[in-house]
Write an enzyme that holds these catalytic residues in place. Structure first.
Site, mmCIF file in Angstrom:
data_model
loop_
_atom_site.group_PDB
_atom_site.id
_atom_site.type_symbol
_atom_site.label_atom_id
_atom_site.label_comp_id
_atom_site.label_asym_id
_atom_site.label_seq_id
_atom_site.Cartn_x
_atom_site.Cartn_y
_atom_site.Cartn_z
ATOM 1 N N ASP A 84 29.924 37.427 10.885
ATOM 2 C CA ASP A 84 31.111 37.939 10.047
ATOM 3 C C ASP A 84 32.554 37.191 10.659
ATOM 4 O O ASP A 84 32.615 37.509 11.806
ATOM 5 C CB ASP A 84 31.321 39.482 10.327
ATOM 6 C CG ASP A 84 32.506 40.273 9.545
ATOM 7 O OD1 ASP A 84 33.334 39.697 8.750
ATOM 8 O OD2 ASP A 84 32.100 41.536 9.014
ATOM 9 N N ASP A 95 38.167 37.620 5.002
ATOM 10 C CA ASP A 95 37.140 38.579 5.553
ATOM 11 C C ASP A 95 35.798 38.231 4.807
ATOM 12 O O ASP A 95 35.660 38.629 3.844
ATOM 13 C CB ASP A 95 37.440 39.700 5.911
ATOM 14 C CG ASP A 95 36.510 40.868 6.755
ATOM 15 O OD1 ASP A 95 35.480 40.269 7.228
ATOM 16 O OD2 ASP A 95 37.090 42.115 6.968
ATOM 17 N N HIS A 155 37.089 47.572 2.991
ATOM 18 C CA HIS A 155 38.409 48.221 3.040
ATOM 19 C C HIS A 155 39.490 47.228 2.569
ATOM 20 O O HIS A 155 39.409 45.967 2.222
ATOM 21 C CB HIS A 155 38.622 47.982 4.866
ATOM 22 C CG HIS A 155 38.095 46.780 5.371
ATOM 23 N ND1 HIS A 155 38.935 45.731 5.610
ATOM 24 C CD2 HIS A 155 36.851 46.139 5.514
ATOM 25 C CE1 HIS A 155 38.451 44.289 6.157
ATOM 26 N NE2 HIS A 155 37.126 44.731 5.892
ATOM 27 N N HIS A 163 42.080 46.319 8.653
ATOM 28 C CA HIS A 163 41.508 47.719 7.848
ATOM 29 C C HIS A 163 42.972 48.448 7.626
ATOM 30 O O HIS A 163 43.386 49.076 8.462
ATOM 31 C CB HIS A 163 40.737 48.598 8.718
ATOM 32 C CG HIS A 163 39.168 48.077 8.830
ATOM 33 N ND1 HIS A 163 38.134 48.503 8.354
ATOM 34 C CD2 HIS A 163 38.790 46.845 9.445
ATOM 35 C CE1 HIS A 163 36.970 47.837 8.464
ATOM 36 N NE2 HIS A 163 37.525 46.778 9.153
ATOM 37 N N GLU A 190 31.850 45.025 1.594
ATOM 38 C CA GLU A 190 30.709 44.424 2.728
ATOM 39 C C GLU A 190 29.530 45.652 2.576
ATOM 40 O O GLU A 190 29.387 46.503 3.455
ATOM 41 C CB GLU A 190 31.384 44.388 4.020
ATOM 42 C CG GLU A 190 32.163 45.497 4.620
ATOM 43 C CD GLU A 190 32.914 44.961 5.908
ATOM 44 O OE1 GLU A 190 32.161 44.422 6.556
ATOM 45 O OE2 GLU A 190 34.006 45.345 6.330
ATOM 46 N N GLU A 285 29.525 39.968 2.729
ATOM 47 C CA GLU A 285 30.868 40.513 2.324
ATOM 48 C C GLU A 285 31.804 39.452 1.847
ATOM 49 O O GLU A 285 31.692 38.034 2.379
ATOM 50 C CB GLU A 285 31.689 40.638 3.936
ATOM 51 C CG GLU A 285 32.961 41.097 3.599
ATOM 52 C CD GLU A 285 33.646 41.560 5.017
ATOM 53 O OE1 GLU A 285 33.144 41.317 6.205
ATOM 54 O OE2 GLU A 285 34.437 42.386 5.231
HETATM 55 CO CO CO Z 1 35.355 43.389 6.579
#
Ligand code: CO
Length: 299
Positions: A84, A95, A155, A163, A190, A285
Site C-alpha cells: 500500500d 493512495d 476514505h 483520512h 480499498e 486500492e
Molecule cells: Co487508503
C-alpha cells in the site's frame, strides 16, 4: 478546499508506477525493508514524496505494517503480500494498493478484492451513495465465497490528510443510504477480502506514527524537541516511521523518545492490524477525484 488537479494527477502517476514496480521486487527471500526502502526512494526519484510509509502486509496482516528499526519480514514462497503506497506533491495525496500472490494458489481471494474495486470503479459517479459502494464491494467479494473486512474502510483525502473524515464502507451499510459523495472530493476505495472472520484487530506493535498537532509548551527535553521539530518540518501531520529517522539519532534513544512523545499525546500511533480469525487478506486500492460532473481515476 480546492485541489490542484495537475499535482494530484502527477502524484497518481507516480503512485501507480511505484505500486506496479513492487511486483518485480517482492520475491521469496527478499526482506520487506529492502522493498520498502527501494519503493520509497523511487517515489522521490520520480518527483514525489511518500505520503505515508510503504505498508507491507503479509498473509493475515491486513494493514499498518512497515519494517521497524529492529524488526523486519522475509517473504516466503507461499505468502500473499499487500503493498500500500501513498505519494504526495505539495499535500496532494494519491493512495493505492495491490496484492501479490507469490505461489499463485490464492487467485480467487485476490480476485475477490480486485473485482470489487473494478466494479466500484465502473459505477463511481458524482453524488453516489456510500451504501451503494459498500453494497457493491460486499456482493462482489461474497460472490467468490469470501468476506469483506467490515472494520476497514475507504476514505476521503484532504490536503496533507490521508483520512479526512469520511469513511467508505466495504459492506452494505444501510445507515449510509442517503450519504453521498460531495463534489470536489478525493476518495480512496480499498476493498479487503478474507477467508477469516471479516474483521481486523489491533496488536500492540506500532511502527507508524503521526504528529497529532498538539505540541506541549513545556516538559520536552531538548533532544525530544529536536526530533519533534524534525518530524513536523518534514512530515507535518502525515504518517511517518522511525526507520526514516535513523540518521538523526541512535536506535535506543529514538525508540525511547518516540515512546515518550506518544505517551504525552504528541504522536499518534497506528497499531498493526491483523485479521481477527487469522484469515488471509487481499486488498486493492485506487484513488479517485470526483468533480461536479466527472470521475477521474487518479491511480
Ligand atoms: Co487508503
Amino acid at each position: 478546499m480546492s485541489f490542484d488537479i495537475n499535482k494530484l494527477k502527477l502524484s497518481g502517476r507516480i503512485a501507480s508506477t511505484v505500486r506496479d514496480y513492487s511486483i518485480k521486487l517482492v520475491k521469496p527471500g527478499v526482506r520487506a525493508s529492502e522493498v520498502c526502502e527501494r519503493l520509497e526512494s523511487y517515489i522521490i526519484e520520480l518527483g514525489g514524496y511518500p505520503a505515508f510509509p510503504c505498508n507491507f502486509s503479509v498473509n493475515s496482516v491486513a494493514a499498518h505494517y512497515t519494517p521497524g528499526l529492529s524488526d523486519d519480514v522475509i517473504v516466503s514462497e507461499r505468502d500473499i503480500v499487500k503493498i500500500d503506497i501513498g505519494v504526495h506533491i505539495d499535500g496532494h495525496i494519491a493512495d493505492t494498493a495491490i496484492t501479490i500472490d507469490l505461489s499463485g494458489e490464492y487467485g480467487k481471494l485476490i480476485e475477490a478484492s480486485q473485482r470489487a474495486l473494478e466494479t466500484v470503479t465502473s459505477i463511481m459517479k458524482p453524488y453516489i451513495s456510500l451504501y451503494e459502494i459498500g453494497r457493491t464491494i460486499e456482493s462482489e467479494i461474497k460472490a467468490l465465497g469470501y468476506k469483506p473486512i467490515r472494520n476497514l474502510s475507504g476514505h476521503n483525502i484532504g490536503l496533507y490528510v490521508v483520512h479526512a473524515g469520511l469513511s467508505i464502507p466495504n459492506y452494505a451499510d444501510r445507515t449510509l443510504y442517503y450519504t453521498r459523495i460531495p463534489p470536489n472530493t478525493i476518495i480512496a476505495i480499498e476493498p479487503f477480502a478474507t477467508n477469516g472472520r471479516g474483521q481486523v484487530k489491533e496488536v500492540l506493535q506500532v511502527n507508524i506514527y503521526s504528529y497529532t498537532g498538539r505540541k506541549p509548551k513545556i516538559g520536552l527535553t531538548s533532544k525530544e524537541n529536536e526530533i519533534l521539530e524534525y518530524i513536523i518540518g518534514r512530515y507535518k501531520t502525515l504518517p511517518f516511521t522511525p526507520r526514516w529517522l535513523k540518521n538523526i539519532s541512535d536506535q535506543r534513544e529514538l525508540e525511547e523518545i518516540i515512546r515518550t512523545l506518544r505517551t504525552k499525546g504528541v504522536l499518534h500511533g497506528y497499531p498493526i492490524l491483523i485479521e481477527a480469525g487469522n484469515g488471509l487478506v487481499s486488498q486493492f486500492e485506487h484513488t479517485f477525484y470526483i468533480t461536479e460532473n466527472e470521475v477521474i481515476v487518479i491511480t
